[in-house]
Design an enzyme around this catalytic site. Structure first.
Site, PDB file in Angstrom:
ATOM      1  N   GLU A 209      14.013  12.367  46.220  1.00 41.63           N
ATOM      2  CA  GLU A 209      14.934  12.358  45.076  1.00 41.63           C
ATOM      3  C   GLU A 209      15.288  13.743  44.544  1.00 41.63           C
ATOM      4  O   GLU A 209      15.300  13.963  43.341  1.00 41.63           O
ATOM      5  CB  GLU A 209      14.326  11.508  43.945  1.00 41.63           C
ATOM      6  CG  GLU A 209      14.189  10.062  44.320  1.00 41.63           C
ATOM      7  CD  GLU A 209      13.625   9.204  43.195  1.00 41.63           C
ATOM      8  OE1 GLU A 209      14.162   8.116  42.983  1.00 41.63           O
ATOM      9  OE2 GLU A 209      12.646   9.621  42.541  1.00 41.63           O
TER      10      GLU A 209
HETATM   11  C1  ACM Z   1       9.898   7.497  45.263  1.00 41.27           C
HETATM   12  O1  ACM Z   1       9.756   6.335  44.860  1.00 41.27           O
HETATM   13  N1  ACM Z   1      10.813   8.267  44.700  1.00 41.27           N
HETATM   14  C2  ACM Z   1       9.113   8.035  46.345  1.00 41.27           C
END
Ligand code: ACM
Length: 675
Positions: free
Chosen positions: A318
């Site tokens: 992310e």
């Molecule tokens: C995640 O759930 N961003 C690894």
């Protein structure tokens, strides 16, 4: 022959057998092979255990813990105290034979063979880690009857299907102190899990002491972090249970807390403060500056020395790239180096991290996003975004573990997680590719949990994930899983896990210390909203918000609702009086509960947000009761009546207090069937 005659005949034949049959066993995970034998081993206070062979001292301590748990469950004053390598035991009731000391590492032999006969118990294992797994099986075998406690005679040959069976605990979003980690390690050991993945750095907290860069934990943690001494304690505690500890330092995104003390690491100027909100944030490390790698070299070197496992998790998930896009120096640097996009820039960052990790003797594991053709084949891909990425990784020669489908923070039912297999049936991988799939991890992300509620979000659902990762692929009977899960869940409480007992405590506080019966009737049939919907209900959660409301006390999966739904299905099939009676009693209880709960609410402001939901349950239950009575009597209530109830059903489906009522569907089934 009439149906009822058949039933009487069936009962006449089977009832004596049922009455004398032992309780069905509740092993979780189910062993690879098990053969029942005649008789039982009867347990009494004279029970003793001896260990033969070359076991690590770990096994002796584990046997002592087993004896204390047996003693605690049975109330027997057992004579054997602390088991140590030096002491010899004459004629032990249980003999453990172990070939060698195990190593707590990926792929170590965890097999064992357990034989129980009326004369005694034998546990044989290659390594003492297999021995630990066998001891947990034995503890799950304890039964009781009118004569006392016993182990059923049987033989078990067991070993895991996957070598990586983990639980990730996020200690950053909400701080989880040592006692949370220890009791969950005990829970993991009880269901034969072998990897604790600690998510140690995040936007909301930097949770480990760095002696080289103390501003990281001093300024990034609000004072809530593990000292290095505490980390050593955790590693030793895990090792004693045959569990590896993998640290994760999530980079280059999810890094706000690093920048509070070290803003020079960031891709945009500071100052930074510890993040209090949830979500994907912009702050990202600057991968174009050498000073970033100098600090990471020092810090990761320090961590590499602290954590003995060869694997170190670098996160990598992310990264939204916003700070990179907005920074002209980073853009110019990319142009100069011919790095065409943010994914390629992150791959460059990872290649630098890989060099640092290799220098410090570590192998890399990271989330899906780290997969890039430039990476060597000894890294491990941790799949969270979808079932496909693990298959893709395996095809391309990478090892992987699965967490997509094991996100226990999404509050999905045990049956959902249970049927997710790391090796997709339709993936058509070659045996070699399949072998690259090492297992999986349940992920306990901690936005919405505190030390008070985390156990109830991890257990018992994680036990069924543990089974998926240990037991043969053919073990998939969902009803039998639920039967065993309920038994194992209660056993887990002897390890200080509080997933059951905290429920009553939280309800008591919500009821403002009044009697909790009416509140419990309602809380028993609501579940927290699932799949992060809780964040979009007009309430903004921060790290300092209350996590003590009805939604937090409510269990992820209502067993009351599950049981009710099954009774309704059986009743609609059979129209039998007994099921009808049970359903009607339950509906009457729900119908009458609202008036009682209003009395509690009068002095309990914290539960008033549930008033309309409680009213809806009462209204729906009244309609369900009419329906069940009509069905039982063979009457029809007609479509006009049905249309009137539709409104109740729709109203009852609306979330309140970020919870949803989970008996709407079975009651709607009754209403439908009565029209
Ligand atoms: C995640 O759930 N961003 C690894």
């Amino acid at each position: 022959m009439k149906k009822c005659m058949l039933l009487i005949l069936f009962l006449a034949v089977t009832l004596p057998a049922l009455l004398t049959a032992a309780e069905p066993l509740a092993l979780m995970p189910v062993p690879e092979k098990m053969t029942m034998a005649e008789g039982q081993y009867r347990l009494d206070a004279s029970f003793t255990v001896a260990v033969n062979g070359q076991a690590d001292p770990r096994l002796y301590a584990a046997v002592t813990r087993m004896l204390r748990r047996l003693s605690g469950r049975t109330g027997l004053f057992m004579t054997q105290d602390v088991i140590t390598p030096g002491k010899t035991i004459e004629n032990p009731a249980m003999l453990i034979s172990c070939q060698r000391a195990g190593v707590v590492a990926l792929g170590e032999d965890e097999s064992y063979e357990l034989t129980v006969s009326p004369a005694g118990i034998e546990l044989r294992c290659v390594t003492d880690i297999g021995g630990l797994r066998g001891l947990e099986t034995l503890l799950q075998l304890l039964q009781a009857d009118e004569k006392g406690f016993y182990f059923p005679a049987l033989s078990i040959q067991d070993k895991p299907r996957f070598p990586w069976r983990g639980l990730m605990i996020d200690v950053c979003r909400h701080w989880m102190p040592m006692k949370v980690i220890k009791r969950n390690l005990d829970g993991m050991a009880a269901v034969k899990m072998n990897v604790l993945h600690l998510h140690l750095s995040e936007d909301q907290g930097f949770r480990i002491e760095s002696k080289l860069y103390p501003k990281l934990h001093q300024m990034g943690s609000d004072g809530f972090y593990f000292t290095q001494t505490e980390i050593k304690t955790i590693i030793a505690y895990a090792n004693a249970r045959g569990i590896r500890v993998i640290p994760e330092f999530d980079m280059p995104g999810h890094t706000t807390s690093w920048f509070v003390g070290h803003p020079e690491l960031a891709s945009a100027p500071g100052p930074y403060t510890i993040e209090r909100r949830w979500g994907v944030m912009d702050p990202t490390m600057d991968p174009t500056r050498e000073s970033t790698y100098q600090l990471l070299d020092g810090f990761l070197g320090e961590m590499a020395a602290l954590f003995p496992d060869p694997y170190l998790h670098i996160g990598g998930d992310e990264n939204n790239g916003k700070q990179w896009n907005a920074n002209p120096a980073i853009q110019a640097w990319m142009k100069k180096k011919g790095i065409k996009d943010n994914h390629a820039l992150q791959a460059y960052f990872n290649s630098r991290l890989l060099k640092i990790l290799t220098k410090h003797g570590k192998r890399m594991i990271g989330w899906d996003e780290i997969l890039h053709p430039s990476m060597p084949k000894d890294i491990v891909i941790h799949s969270w975004r979808g079932p496909d990425s693990l298959v893709q990784a395996a095809r391309r020669g990478y090892m992987g573990i699965l967490s997509n489908g094991y996100y226990i923070d999404l509050i999905q039912p045990a049956s959902y997680h249970y049927l997710v297999d790391p090796v997709r049936a339709d993936a058509q991988l070659t045996p070699e590719e399949q072998a690259r799939i090492l297992g999986g991890e349940a992920t306990s992300w901690a936005e919405l949990v505190t030390p008070e509620t985390i156990d109830s979000r991890i257990w018992p659902r994680t036990a069924v994930i543990a089974e998926r990762l240990w037991s043969p692929v053919s073990v998939r009977d969902v009803d039998d899983m639920y039967r065993r899960m309920e038994v194992i869940s209660r056993q887990l409480e002897e390890l200080d896990l509080n997933h059951i007992k905290n429920y009553e405590m939280m309800l008591r506080r919500l009821a403002n210390q009044q009697e909790t019966t009416a509140l419990r009737v309602l809380a028993d049939v609501v579940e927290p909203l699932k799949i992060y919907k809780r964040h979009s209900q007009g309430v903004t959660y921060y790290s300092y918000s209350p996590y003590t409301r009805v939604v937090d006390a409510a269990r992820p999966e209502s067993m009351t609702a599950r049981s009710f739904a099954r009774k309704v299905e059986a009743f609609l099939e059979s129209r039998s009086g007994q099921e009808g009676g049970e359903i009607m009693n339950q509906l009457a209880l729900w119908q009458e509960n609202h008036a009682r709960l209003l009395q509690t609410m009068a002095k309990a402001p914290a539960i008033r947000e549930m008033e309309s939901l409680s009213q809806d349950l009462a209204d729906l239950a009244a309609a369900g009761l009419q329906a069940a009575e009509a069905i039982q009597e063979g009457r029809k209530l007609g479509s006009d009546w049905g249309a009137l109830q539709k409104e109740h059903i729709e109203r009852a489906k609306k979330p309140r207090g970020q919870t949803e009522l989970v008996v709407v569907d079975p009651i709607a089934r009754l209403i439908q069937a009565a029209q």
